[in-house]
Scaffold this motif. Sequence first.
Motif, short mmCIF file in Angstrom:
data_model
loop_
_atom_site.label_atom_id
_atom_site.label_comp_id
_atom_site.label_asym_id
_atom_site.label_seq_id
_atom_site.Cartn_x
_atom_site.Cartn_y
_atom_site.Cartn_z
N PRO A 1 -0.67 21.70 51.27
CA PRO A 1 -1.01 23.12 51.47
C PRO A 1 -2.31 23.45 50.75
N VAL B 1 -0.31 26.21 46.19
CA VAL B 1 1.11 26.13 45.88
C VAL B 1 1.72 27.53 45.90
N GLU C 1 7.69 29.07 47.39
CA GLU C 1 8.52 28.31 48.33
C GLU C 1 8.41 26.81 48.08
N HIS C 2 7.21 26.33 47.78
CA HIS C 2 7.04 24.90 47.50
C HIS C 2 7.83 24.50 46.25
N GLN D 1 11.42 24.19 47.06
CA GLN D 1 11.73 22.95 47.79
C GLN D 1 11.86 21.76 46.84
N MET E 1 5.94 15.00 46.68
CA MET E 1 5.94 16.35 46.12
C MET E 1 5.03 16.47 44.89
N LEU F 1 1.53 18.04 44.94
CA LEU F 1 1.26 19.47 44.78
C LEU F 1 0.40 19.73 43.54
N CYS G 1 -3.20 26.00 42.40
CA CYS G 1 -1.93 26.63 42.05
C CYS G 1 -2.22 27.86 41.21
#
Length: 406
Positions: A132, A135, A138-139, A142, A173, A176, A181
């Motif tokens: 994405p 960040v 929602e991330h 998850q 993950m 990220l 962020c």
Amino acid sequence: MQNHPLTAARERLGLTRRQLADAVNKILYPDPGQAAHSAFTANYLGKLENGKIRYPAEDYRTALRIALNADTDDELGFRRRDISMRTKGMLAVRSNRYESPTTGLSPAAASLTSDAIPLMSLLGPPVVDELPRQVSQEHIAQVLEAAEIFEQWDNAHGGALVREIADDKLHRMSRLLEVSCPAHLRPALHRALAQLAGVVAFMLFDAYHHEAARQRFTFALRCASIGGDWHQRAMLLSSLARQAVWCGQPDDGLTHIEMALVRADWLTASERAMLHTVRARALAKLGPGRAQEALAAVGAADEAFAHAAPAEDPPWMCFYDDAQHHGDTAHALFDVALHTRLVTESADRFAYSVEHHLPAYLRSRAISRIKLASLTMVQGDPLEAVTIGNLALDDAGPVRSRVLSN
């Protein structure tokens, strides 16, 4: 092609290649003995700076970002390349080969029936996740959801079956960390990744992939520190201590757990009980000379657990219930009983643990039954020991922990 951003980042901090390699290894390996055998050397760093190695492994990139105070791989000149033109060409040729079937069927129908198509090609080229732009909450949710799912599986089935899937998810993950962020979400992202990495590390530990487990535990510990979570820090250090004790390194285990007990007043009663229990296990493994200290640690664990308030505990502490406390303290008392002539409550505590473990913690119940069978055998009741052992086999039936090579 020279990696100028990496060299510039190192020189900004006034570090030589050897000094940066030492800093990276301290992040990768908490044990200096392990760091001494690391493949990340000044020579390897030179290959990164000279461009001979363009995209190092994820754990190396993470450690370099931490050591050089970089937020993304891009700041250090690390960019993942797309599929090479040669690979694209091969895929195109393979694709054309399947577009002209001679069966008289439509291409779609032919693809379902033709044995000429290599099986693995039906999966298509490897999927490369798109990151994405930024960040979001929602991330982070998850990441936490993945941690919860894998932890539930691990407790009931052991780490062997899906450890590779879980580790792959962690690697995906953790990328990220490479994207933008918002400042207010950054601590939460690090805490979520610490939770996932801790679960994956324990699965690898359970499957006897000890070096990989230590690396993931260390990554998780660093994330927890960045996220400012003292509770996660204590939990991860206790896991490192458990692993060290299991691997026959109780001194290292004791070191980890003493670090976890620093500012124990910041922790919940359940967390303090867990830490004192692991400390008792490490002391008991050190032999008869530390038996009284081990018994005192069990007493401290009991005292703390008497004040446990589950509503105050972080979510990952839900495993440490009454049955787990009895089972873990029984392990320490088991070693004291074997190494000394002292009478302990080990058998009674194992029996209580077996009786009260919830179905979700099948592995823990199996382990307690195995130890109870061993203790019953030592105490001179082989028939009862066999009965308990058979029940342990029933518990362990669906559990797959250690990976055995052929």
